[in-house]
Design a protein around this motif. Sequence first.
Motif, PDB file in Angstrom:
ATOM      1  N   TRP A  20      -2.971   3.272  -2.143  1.00  0.00           N
ATOM      2  CA  TRP A  20      -2.074   3.893  -1.159  1.00  0.00           C
ATOM      3  C   TRP A  20      -1.827   5.322  -1.606  1.00  0.00           C
ATOM      4  O   TRP A  20      -1.326   5.555  -2.701  1.00  0.00           O
ATOM      5  CB  TRP A  20      -0.766   3.125  -1.100  1.00  0.00           C
ATOM      6  N   ILE A  21      -2.180   6.289  -0.769  1.00  0.00           N
ATOM      7  CA  ILE A  21      -1.879   7.690  -1.038  1.00  0.00           C
ATOM      8  C   ILE A  21      -0.916   8.151   0.047  1.00  0.00           C
ATOM      9  O   ILE A  21      -1.265   8.184   1.228  1.00  0.00           O
ATOM     10  CB  ILE A  21      -3.145   8.573  -1.043  1.00  0.00           C
ATOM     11  N   GLY A  22       0.302   8.473  -0.362  1.00  0.00           N
ATOM     12  CA  GLY A  22       1.321   8.898   0.589  1.00  0.00           C
ATOM     13  C   GLY A  22       1.694  10.345   0.375  1.00  0.00           C
ATOM     14  O   GLY A  22       1.809  10.809  -0.758  1.00  0.00           O
ATOM     15  N   ARG A  82     -14.132   0.811  -2.063  1.00  0.00           N
ATOM     16  CA  ARG A  82     -12.752   0.402  -2.294  1.00  0.00           C
ATOM     17  C   ARG A  82     -11.871   1.042  -1.219  1.00  0.00           C
ATOM     18  O   ARG A  82     -11.914   2.253  -1.012  1.00  0.00           O
ATOM     19  CB  ARG A  82     -12.346   0.882  -3.679  1.00  0.00           C
ATOM     20  N   PRO A  83     -11.024   0.249  -0.522  1.00  0.00           N
ATOM     21  CA  PRO A  83     -10.212   0.826   0.548  1.00  0.00           C
ATOM     22  C   PRO A  83      -9.068   1.683   0.009  1.00  0.00           C
ATOM     23  O   PRO A  83      -8.432   1.348  -0.988  1.00  0.00           O
ATOM     24  CB  PRO A  83      -9.677  -0.385   1.302  1.00  0.00           C
ATOM     25  N   VAL A  84      -8.840   2.796   0.696  1.00  0.00           N
ATOM     26  CA  VAL A  84      -7.715   3.680   0.386  1.00  0.00           C
ATOM     27  C   VAL A  84      -7.043   4.052   1.699  1.00  0.00           C
ATOM     28  O   VAL A  84      -7.704   4.393   2.677  1.00  0.00           O
ATOM     29  CB  VAL A  84      -8.170   4.933  -0.397  1.00  0.00           C
ATOM     30  N   LEU A 112      -0.656   3.494  -6.486  1.00  0.00           N
ATOM     31  CA  LEU A 112       0.252   4.160  -5.554  1.00  0.00           C
ATOM     32  C   LEU A 112       0.295   5.633  -5.947  1.00  0.00           C
ATOM     33  O   LEU A 112       0.763   5.974  -7.025  1.00  0.00           O
ATOM     34  CB  LEU A 112       1.649   3.526  -5.659  1.00  0.00           C
ATOM     35  N   VAL A 113      -0.254   6.493  -5.084  1.00  0.00           N
ATOM     36  CA  VAL A 113      -0.322   7.926  -5.351  1.00  0.00           C
ATOM     37  C   VAL A 113       0.671   8.612  -4.428  1.00  0.00           C
ATOM     38  O   VAL A 113       0.595   8.464  -3.205  1.00  0.00           O
ATOM     39  CB  VAL A 113      -1.753   8.479  -5.121  1.00  0.00           C
TER      40      VAL A 113
END
Length: 184
Positions: A120-122, A30-32, A147-148
Amino acid sequence: MCSSDLHTISTQDGYILTLHRIPPRSGAGRPVVLFHGMFQSSRDFLMHPRSKSLPYKLQENGYDVWLANARGSQYSRGHLTLNPNQLQYWLFSVDEVVKYDSTAIIDYVLTTTGSENLVWIGYSLGTAVGLGLTSSITEYNQKISSLVLLGTTAYVGHCKSPVPLVLGIRSEEHTSELQSHHDL
């Protein structure tokens, strides 16, 4: 030993961005996307020992890890027509990172992986970009499964640095001060 790939993409407004990919050890993970903080780059996610590094922990758990680099960062200093030594190159804000960088990154990752959505980890700037994207370009909400947000950004109105300019707070006082000190 971990293999990694280098990917270069262009935004609609001409900035050339570099993505570093750490593919899963086997299969299609799974893409992150990991999006760095203000005045940082993808490298900052790799500063810890491998055993404590978030990108490698994600890879060990089967994720397809993509380390993003926003325009102007260490690994994304290119442009189709502008030079980083020109003031015009630096006249962007978080709004452009949201509108052009994040959408180009997400579309590229999804096209390359064949996935329908990604995580998405920002961190810091990456949180502002993630929130800006999901609230202003809502068609991307279906492309982000999670969304992290880490180290969320705070108010910087009284900051005496390039931060207000980068965030789009463009008072003439800050702009002229920056230009006179060649901080750009």
